[in-house]
Design an enzyme around this catalytic site. Structure first.
Site, PDB file in Angstrom:
ATOM      1  N   HIS A 192      48.254-140.198  -1.360  1.00  0.00           N
ATOM      2  CA  HIS A 192      47.512-141.170  -0.941  1.00  0.00           C
ATOM      3  C   HIS A 192      46.216-140.891  -0.422  1.00  0.00           C
ATOM      4  O   HIS A 192      45.912-139.759   0.157  1.00  0.00           O
ATOM      5  CB  HIS A 192      48.364-141.553   0.733  1.00  0.00           C
ATOM      6  CG  HIS A 192      47.246-142.316   1.657  1.00  0.00           C
ATOM      7  ND1 HIS A 192      47.199-143.626   1.265  1.00  0.00           N
ATOM      8  CD2 HIS A 192      46.892-142.211   2.900  1.00  0.00           C
ATOM      9  CE1 HIS A 192      46.223-144.134   2.309  1.00  0.00           C
ATOM     10  NE2 HIS A 192      46.383-143.668   3.116  1.00  0.00           N
ATOM     11  N   THR A 247      40.231-147.411  10.185  1.00  0.00           N
ATOM     12  CA  THR A 247      40.799-148.609   9.540  1.00  0.00           C
ATOM     13  C   THR A 247      42.169-148.936  10.474  1.00  0.00           C
ATOM     14  O   THR A 247      42.462-148.028  11.183  1.00  0.00           O
ATOM     15  CB  THR A 247      41.521-148.132   8.268  1.00  0.00           C
ATOM     16  OG1 THR A 247      42.369-147.152   8.364  1.00  0.00           O
ATOM     17  CG2 THR A 247      40.259-147.684   7.308  1.00  0.00           C
TER      18      THR A 247
END
EC number: 1.1.1.27
Length: 331
Positions: A192, A247
């Site tokens: 990721h 985020t």
């Protein structure tokens, strides 16, 4: 007689009944709260527990959510003491130091390992049978850390991994083709973050391989520059952090998507971080994202993805990078 006694006549003494699908969110930062609200609005659990070391922030967030109880069907609890998390089915770990602007996810690592040394034993103490989902970054390394610290079998520890990267990928492909992301089938595997691997060979719409139509897709020689889409996936988080400071919403929805598959025993396939030793030529004990089946017991199966040699090489390179960091960690 009190007002309550005048209003209500008691029939029996209730036995304490545990919730069958309690979820805990550890960490009430931006990602933790976005995960919490996403889980609540999808009505996934009977009880949601939240825990954090920042007592005032935790108390405020819990109160704020409880004030909306009328509009929900979930009991909401929170405390800095982990006993509040007892008997959770799924525990989502979002706590940790936050990525600063321009900071790589790998740079965060030892800061967060130290935090995990406190969190994980507490989770295990109160929910020894839970499924542990790690969201904190760098997620692949911290999932490995959580697995090691928990002593759980590998099927009960997973990382949110590239579930969000793949969602971003599908969104961007959909934008380019003017289609809904759910009709654009595409997978990002591996780490990721910066070295994630787009599986161009598997990108399809209605079973039609896009690489079959454009053999250059995803390569330097592609006139349509599809490669830029993967770059946008990688840069997407940095761009959002630059613009709003962090985020939250998309990762929160991604977490709820994974929790749903587990709690509802859906046997849905998600790209999540799991132990990949022995797969795709990976030799070390590392966690990376591959397509996995999620259900009530956790991560029950792994899908054998047909990767091209170049894609496989990228996965191995990710694994080496992660192992390089992992072997230096003090657990």
């Amino acid at each position: 007689m009190s007002t309550k006694e005048k209003l209500i006549s008691h029939v029996m003494k209730e036995e304490p009944v545990g919730s069958g699908n309690k979820v805990t969110v550890v960490g009430v930062g931006m990602v933790g709260m976005a995960s919490a609200i996403s889980i609540l609005l999808k009505d996934l659990c009977d009880e949601l527990a939240m825990v954090d070391v920042m007592e005032d922030k935790l108390k405020g967030e819990v109160m704020d959510l409880q004030h909306g109880s009328l509009f929900l069907k979930t009991k909401i609890v929170g405390d800095k003491d982990y006993s509040v998390t007892a008997n959770s089915k799924v525990v989502v770990v979002t706590a940790g130091a936050r990525q600063q602007e321009g900071e790589s996810r790998l740079n965060l690592v030892q800061r967060n390992v130290n935090i995990f040394k406190f969190i994980i034993p507490n989770i295990v103490k109160y929910s020894p049978n839970c499924i542990l989902m790690v969201v904190s970054n760098p997620v692949d390394i911290l999932t490995y850390v959580a697995w090691k610290l928990s002593g759980f079998p590998r099927h009960r520890v997973l990382g949110s991994g590239t579930n969000l990267d793949s969602a971003r990928f599908r969104h961007l492909i959909g934008e380019k083709l003017h289609l809904h992301p759910s009709s654009c089938h595409a997978w990002i595997v591996g780490e990721h973050g910066d070295s994630s691997v787009p599986v161009w060979s598997g990108v399809n719409v209605a079973g039609v391989s896009l690489q079959g139509l454009n053999p250059q897709m995803g390569t330097e020689g592609d006139g349509e520059n599809w490669m830029a889409i993967h770059k946008e996936v990688v840069d997407g988080a940095y761009e959002v952090i630059k613009l709003k400071g962090y985020t939250s919403w998309a990762i929160g929805m991604s977490v709820a998507d994974l929790v749903e598959s587990i709690i509802k025993n859906m046997h849905k396939v998600h790209p999540v971080s799991t132990l990949v030793q022995g797969m795709h030529g990976v030799k070390d004990e590392v966690f990376l994202s591959v397509p996995c089946v999620l259900g009530n017991s956790g991560l029950t199966d792994v899908i054998h993805m047909a990767l091209k040699a170049e894609e496989e090489k990228q996965v191995q390179k990710s694994a080496e990078t992660l192992w390089g960091v992992q072997k230096e960690l003090t657990l």
